[in-house]
Scaffold this motif. Structure first.
Motif, mmCIF file in Angstrom:
data_model
loop_
_atom_site.group_PDB
_atom_site.id
_atom_site.type_symbol
_atom_site.label_atom_id
_atom_site.label_comp_id
_atom_site.label_asym_id
_atom_site.label_seq_id
_atom_site.Cartn_x
_atom_site.Cartn_y
_atom_site.Cartn_z
ATOM 1 N N LEU A 121 6.819 42.342 41.142
ATOM 2 C CA LEU A 121 5.932 42.912 42.141
ATOM 3 C C LEU A 121 4.616 43.269 41.465
ATOM 4 O O LEU A 121 4.561 44.157 40.607
ATOM 5 N N ALA A 122 3.564 42.584 41.834
ATOM 6 C CA ALA A 122 2.250 42.857 41.267
ATOM 7 C C ALA A 122 1.676 44.125 41.879
ATOM 8 O O ALA A 122 2.106 44.566 42.949
ATOM 9 N N PRO A 123 0.714 44.749 41.214
ATOM 10 C CA PRO A 123 0.077 45.945 41.806
ATOM 11 C C PRO A 123 -0.503 45.650 43.179
ATOM 12 O O PRO A 123 -1.215 44.677 43.378
ATOM 13 N N GLY A 124 -0.168 46.507 44.130
ATOM 14 C CA GLY A 124 -0.651 46.335 45.488
ATOM 15 C C GLY A 124 0.241 45.501 46.379
ATOM 16 O O GLY A 124 -0.019 45.404 47.587
ATOM 17 N N ASP A 125 1.295 44.891 45.840
ATOM 18 C CA ASP A 125 2.194 44.088 46.666
ATOM 19 C C ASP A 125 3.022 44.975 47.588
ATOM 20 O O ASP A 125 3.404 46.095 47.218
ATOM 21 N N ASP A 126 3.305 44.463 48.771
ATOM 22 C CA ASP A 126 4.217 45.131 49.691
ATOM 23 C C ASP A 126 5.632 44.656 49.387
ATOM 24 O O ASP A 126 5.931 43.456 49.448
ATOM 25 N N ALA A 127 6.507 45.597 49.034
ATOM 26 C CA ALA A 127 7.855 45.235 48.581
ATOM 27 C C ALA A 127 8.620 44.466 49.652
ATOM 28 O O ALA A 127 9.326 43.500 49.354
ATOM 29 N N ALA A 128 8.476 44.872 50.916
ATOM 30 C CA ALA A 128 9.211 44.191 51.986
ATOM 31 C C ALA A 128 8.732 42.758 52.157
ATOM 32 O O ALA A 128 9.535 41.840 52.352
ATOM 33 N N THR A 129 7.427 42.524 52.076
ATOM 34 C CA THR A 129 6.888 41.173 52.247
ATOM 35 C C THR A 129 7.328 40.255 51.125
ATOM 36 O O THR A 129 7.763 39.120 51.358
ATOM 37 N N VAL A 130 7.235 40.739 49.872
ATOM 38 C CA VAL A 130 7.642 39.920 48.731
ATOM 39 C C VAL A 130 9.140 39.641 48.775
ATOM 40 O O VAL A 130 9.595 38.516 48.556
ATOM 41 N N THR A 131 9.932 40.668 49.075
ATOM 42 C CA THR A 131 11.383 40.488 49.098
ATOM 43 C C THR A 131 11.808 39.575 50.236
ATOM 44 O O THR A 131 12.755 38.799 50.101
ATOM 45 N N ALA A 132 11.133 39.647 51.388
ATOM 46 C CA ALA A 132 11.472 38.765 52.503
ATOM 47 C C ALA A 132 11.254 37.304 52.121
ATOM 48 O O ALA A 132 12.091 36.441 52.415
ATOM 49 N N ALA A 133 10.123 36.989 51.477
ATOM 50 C CA ALA A 133 9.887 35.615 51.022
ATOM 51 C C ALA A 133 10.920 35.199 49.985
ATOM 52 O O ALA A 133 11.394 34.056 49.978
ATOM 53 N N GLN A 134 11.287 36.134 49.121
ATOM 54 C CA GLN A 134 12.311 35.859 48.114
ATOM 55 C C GLN A 134 13.658 35.574 48.765
ATOM 56 O O GLN A 134 14.361 34.620 48.391
ATOM 57 N N LEU A 135 14.036 36.377 49.752
ATOM 58 C CA LEU A 135 15.312 36.181 50.424
ATOM 59 C C LEU A 135 15.327 34.895 51.238
ATOM 60 O O LEU A 135 16.382 34.251 51.365
ATOM 61 N N ARG A 136 14.203 34.510 51.804
ATOM 62 C CA ARG A 136 14.145 33.227 52.517
ATOM 63 C C ARG A 136 14.461 32.071 51.572
ATOM 64 O O ARG A 136 15.161 31.126 51.953
ATOM 65 N N ARG A 137 13.948 32.128 50.360
ATOM 66 C CA ARG A 137 14.242 31.075 49.396
ATOM 67 C C ARG A 137 15.724 31.097 48.988
ATOM 68 O O ARG A 137 16.370 30.051 48.896
ATOM 69 N N VAL A 138 16.269 32.296 48.764
ATOM 70 C CA VAL A 138 17.666 32.404 48.348
ATOM 71 C C VAL A 138 18.595 31.952 49.469
ATOM 72 O O VAL A 138 19.551 31.197 49.238
ATOM 73 N N VAL A 139 18.348 32.408 50.693
ATOM 74 C CA VAL A 139 19.192 32.025 51.824
ATOM 75 C C VAL A 139 19.097 30.519 52.070
ATOM 76 O O VAL A 139 20.098 29.855 52.377
ATOM 77 N N GLY A 140 17.905 29.958 51.939
ATOM 78 C CA GLY A 140 17.765 28.512 52.089
ATOM 79 C C GLY A 140 18.612 27.746 51.086
ATOM 80 O O GLY A 140 19.209 26.719 51.424
ATOM 81 N N ALA A 141 18.682 28.254 49.851
ATOM 82 C CA ALA A 141 19.522 27.595 48.846
ATOM 83 C C ALA A 141 21.005 27.744 49.181
ATOM 84 O O ALA A 141 21.789 26.806 48.977
ATOM 85 N N LEU A 142 21.403 28.909 49.691
ATOM 86 C CA LEU A 142 22.801 29.104 50.070
ATOM 87 C C LEU A 142 23.208 28.139 51.180
ATOM 88 O O LEU A 142 24.302 27.568 51.163
ATOM 89 N N VAL A 143 22.327 27.953 52.142
ATOM 90 C CA VAL A 143 22.615 27.015 53.231
ATOM 91 C C VAL A 143 22.649 25.588 52.694
ATOM 92 O O VAL A 143 23.511 24.781 53.082
ATOM 93 N N GLU A 144 21.737 25.260 51.782
ATOM 94 C CA GLU A 144 21.692 23.912 51.226
ATOM 95 C C GLU A 144 22.977 23.558 50.488
ATOM 96 O O GLU A 144 23.457 22.422 50.572
ATOM 97 N N PHE A 145 23.557 24.523 49.771
ATOM 98 C CA PHE A 145 24.765 24.258 49.002
ATOM 99 C C PHE A 145 26.036 24.457 49.815
ATOM 100 O O PHE A 145 27.131 24.457 49.267
#
Length: 310
Positions: free
Chosen positions: A98-122
């Protein structure tokens, strides 16, 4: 690091391991010139993950800054897969700084979208499977995280502070009522028993560490969102994000301290007793991520190297 007999406190110590007898310079040169296949790591980590994940922001402290959990440092959003059974091992899936000034919810949501996409792919989640449960502590805004993850096969379960105030759904308007319709119903005050009303779900369960656990769940509660910070009103105004609120009260704590109620917010509504019990039991498993942080810091020496480049 796998062949070392104990914790690795610095890269130079790797040159003392029998399987890696090289000079100090070659170890640091490899770190400076090497690369990490991040996408390959994401795919490998997601290839064997269950349907329960925990997210938590944790600062990785520099060595000169002590060891306090909430001290200054380089905060990272960590996502791990929780497991069932008596063990407390987790499967780390992803880490984003998390860089200075980042919104934790926004960064984590994008992160979870990538993780969930991988779970669905596998193939770890199919269209007829239950939603993947995302469990987080009070450091996250649960309704906002659920809003940002809309469209994914996930459900969000987040602890809320005991001083929160939510709103009930509005009642149907009587015929002939004039004026602008209300957007929010009466207040639901966590700290006021008189303002809670009758719960839709009641449950009592005996568990080994906490003796008797009493659970009360109320349905269709939402926060009144502010016209500032991360929320921006659209053409129809601010959204109404309804969910279920679960109050967990245990009889005793293993430490002997006086137990306080735990308030949980779930992004789904109309939960039955079995789903409510699964929610609070899943939140208790969220503590396994703390064991992961302890292993990273104390056993793998994550916070000991004095890294000058974040």
């Amino acid at each position: 690091m796998l062949y070392a007999d104990g914790p690795v406190r610095s890269p130079a110590e790797l040159s003392l391991v029998g399987e890696r007898r090289r000079g100090h310079g070659s170890v640091y040169a490899a770190l400076a010139r090497g690369e990490v296949d991040t996408e390959g790591h994401h795919r490998l980590a997601a290839s064997g993950s269950p349907h329960l994940a925990a997210a938590d922001p944790v600062p990785h402290l520099r060595a000169e800054q002590g060891s306090a959990r909430d001290g200054p440092g380089w905060p990272c959003s960590i996502v791990v897969a929780l497991k069932t059974g008596r063990g407390s091992w987790t499967a780390p899936l992803d880490a984003v700084r998390l860089a200075p000034g980042d919104d934790a919810a926004t960064v984590t949501a994008a992160q979870l979208r990538r993780v969930v996409g991988a779970l669905v792919e596998f193939g770890h989640h199919r269209p007829d499977d239950p939603d993947i449960l995302i469990v987080a502590d009070a450091g996250y805004d649960g309704p906002r995280l659920a809003f940002l993850l809309a469209g994914l096969p996930v459900a969000v379960l987040v602890r809320m502070r005991s001083d929160r105030v939510l709103r009930r759904a509005t009642l149907p308007r009587p015929p002939g009522t004039w004026g602008r319709p209300r957007r929010h119903g009466d207040e639901f005050v966590f700290g006021d028993p008189a303002a809670r009303g009758t719960p839709q779900v009641r449950s009592r369960t005996r568990i080994r560490l906490y003796a008797l656990a009493r659970v009360r769940a109320r349905d269709r509660l939402h926060p009144r969102l502010p016209h500032r910070s991360a929320w921006a009103a659209g053409e129809d105004g601010l959204p109404i994000i309804e969910g279920a609120v679960i109050r967990l009260q245990v009889q005793r704590l293993p430490s002997g301290a006086i137990p306080k109620p735990v308030w949980l917010w779930h992004s789904n509504v109309d939960l039955d007793t079995g789903e409510v019990d699964r929610c609070w039991q899943a939140f208790l498993r969220r503590f396994d991520i703390e064991h992961t942080f302890r292993m990273l810091k104390q056993t793998l020496g994550r916070t000991h190297p004095k890294i000058h480049d974040p």
